[in-house]
Design a protein around this motif. Structure first.
Motif, PDB file in Angstrom:
ATOM      1  N   ARG A 191      -7.238   3.430   7.586  1.00 52.29           N
ATOM      2  CA  ARG A 191      -5.841   3.031   7.635  1.00 52.29           C
ATOM      3  C   ARG A 191      -5.125   3.802   8.740  1.00 52.29           C
ATOM      4  NH1 ARG A 191      -2.859   0.199   4.272  1.00 52.29           N
ATOM      5  NH2 ARG A 191      -4.445   0.282   2.617  1.00 52.29           N
ATOM      6  N   ILE A 192      -4.368   3.068   9.578  1.00 46.59           N
ATOM      7  CA  ILE A 192      -3.572   3.694  10.634  1.00 46.59           C
ATOM      8  C   ILE A 192      -2.170   3.994  10.137  1.00 46.59           C
ATOM      9  CG2 ILE A 192      -2.647   3.388  12.958  1.00 46.59           C
ATOM     10  CD1 ILE A 192      -5.014   1.578  13.563  1.00 46.59           C
ATOM     11  N   THR A 193      -1.524   3.010   9.504  1.00 41.98           N
ATOM     12  CA  THR A 193      -0.216   3.177   8.877  1.00 41.98           C
ATOM     13  C   THR A 193      -0.276   2.485   7.521  1.00 41.98           C
ATOM     14  OG1 THR A 193       0.789   1.135   9.700  1.00 41.98           O
ATOM     15  CG2 THR A 193       0.842   3.052  11.177  1.00 41.98           C
ATOM     16  N   ASP A 194       0.844   2.469   6.812  1.00 44.97           N
ATOM     17  CA  ASP A 194       0.887   1.812   5.502  1.00 44.97           C
ATOM     18  C   ASP A 194       0.617   0.320   5.606  1.00 44.97           C
ATOM     19  OD1 ASP A 194       1.438   4.206   4.311  1.00 44.97           O
ATOM     20  OD2 ASP A 194       3.609   3.884   4.194  1.00 44.97           O
ATOM     21  N   THR A 195       0.878  -0.266   6.770  1.00 48.83           N
ATOM     22  CA  THR A 195       0.709  -1.715   6.932  1.00 48.83           C
ATOM     23  C   THR A 195      -0.371  -2.083   7.947  1.00 48.83           C
ATOM     24  OG1 THR A 195       2.462  -1.766   8.618  1.00 48.83           O
ATOM     25  CG2 THR A 195       3.121  -2.144   6.326  1.00 48.83           C
ATOM     26  N   THR A 196      -1.107  -1.095   8.456  1.00 49.44           N
ATOM     27  CA  THR A 196      -2.093  -1.354   9.508  1.00 49.44           C
ATOM     28  C   THR A 196      -3.437  -0.723   9.161  1.00 49.44           C
ATOM     29  OG1 THR A 196      -0.298  -1.281  11.137  1.00 49.44           O
ATOM     30  CG2 THR A 196      -2.548  -1.222  11.969  1.00 49.44           C
TER      31      THR A 196
END
Length: 300
Positions: free
Chosen positions: A112-117
């Motif tokens: 996971r890179i961010t919460d949405t990515t």
């Protein structure tokens, strides 16, 4: 209490498993059939998506009176979070077929890179499974990376870029993309728009495999994914259009069904998948293939 926790952790760490019998069977419209039989020993086993071990696989291929077989020995380790699908699947194998030796891998790492990515890197290396390629020891190496982005609450976009290097000097840049919309989230129903494209840099090589100047496919598909009594059931059905080089566009199809048992069961872990696809091949736009696979693990 502390002593009990330590003992429980030690018991969990000492769990082992065997994976047998694992089977993959496929056939296509060109009369090419594939049979793969696999067995593994997993001395470090936590659950169906987290383990380390070794495996042996026997491959057998047939087509119009011709046949070939291979022995594959693999070291593997896997740690996937069942809730998110993120983690790693790493392996390295030794494949011996017709006197041709090859180091293989089918590995990926998702994070996971961010919460949405989310992102994933992929490395595959294996033989090209056609009659000419198996006779001549042709293999490929694929490196790819993908990004999954939640655009809206119910809309997700996925893009993948990759490059496939063939041992016969051909190279194949690949682009794939998906838009996934949650039609009915509580029932796991989705609508999908799929796109894939590749081109071959060397179309003058012998007919080792299907290698057009360029190939493009756009598909509309519907997916379903539902957990029932701990089992995960899923399926996909899609219809699209394809274009091969300068030829007129034609129809493509894809149908897949899959089932997976509860991942943390102490009795067994079972996965199965079956599919049918229609696209282009050596003999024109109506090439089709079908396959079925199953994997079962018994912990002890």
């Amino acid at each position: 209490m502390l002593a009990s926790n330590v003992k429980a952790e030690e018991e969990q760490a000492s769990k082992q498993a065997v994976s047998i019998p694992n089977v993959y069977i496929a056939s296509d419209s060109e009369g090419f059939s594939t049979y793969k039989y696999n067995a593994g020993y997993l001395p470090l086993y936590e659950h169906g998506e987290k383990y380390t071990g070794i495996s042996y696989q026997h491959n057998y291929f047939t087509q119009s009176g011709w046949d070939s077989s291979a022995e594959v020995y693999t070291l593997l380790t896997k740690s996937i979070n069942p809730r998110t699908g993120l983690g790693y699947n790493l392996n390295v194998g030794y494949n011996l077929e017709n006197g041709h030796k090859l180091i293989t891998t089918d590995s990926n790492y998702g994070f996971r890179i961010t919460d949405t990515t989310k992102a994933e890197v992929i490395l595959n290396r294996d033989r090209v499974e056609t009659q000419n390629s198996l006779n001549n020891g042709i293999y490929y190496t694929l490196g790819a990376a993908s990004v999954e982005q939640q655009v809206l609450e119910r809309l997700t976009a996925i893009a993948m870029l990759g490059n496939m290097y063939f041992s016969d000097t051909n190279t194949r840049p690949i682009v794939r993309a998906k838009l996934i919309y949650d039609l009915i989230p509580e029932y796991g129903l989705t609508a999908q728009l799929r796109f894939r494209q590749f081109r071959d840099t060397n179309t003058a090589v012998p007919n080792n495999y299907f290698n057009p100047d360029h190939y493009t496919e756009t598909m509309v598909a519907f997916g379903a994914r539902k957990r029932i009594s701990g089992w995960m059931l899923s399926g996909t059905a899609g219809v699209g259009r394809q274009k091969v080089s300068q030829d007129p566009s034609t129809t493509t199809q894809l149908y897949e069904l899959a089932a997976t048992s509860p991942v943390a069961s102490n009795d067994y872990y079972f996965k199965t998948r079956a599919g049918y696809g229609k696209s282009a091949g050596f003999q024109g736009p109506n090439y089709f293939y079908r396959y079925v696979m199953e994997e079962i693990i018994f912990p002890f």
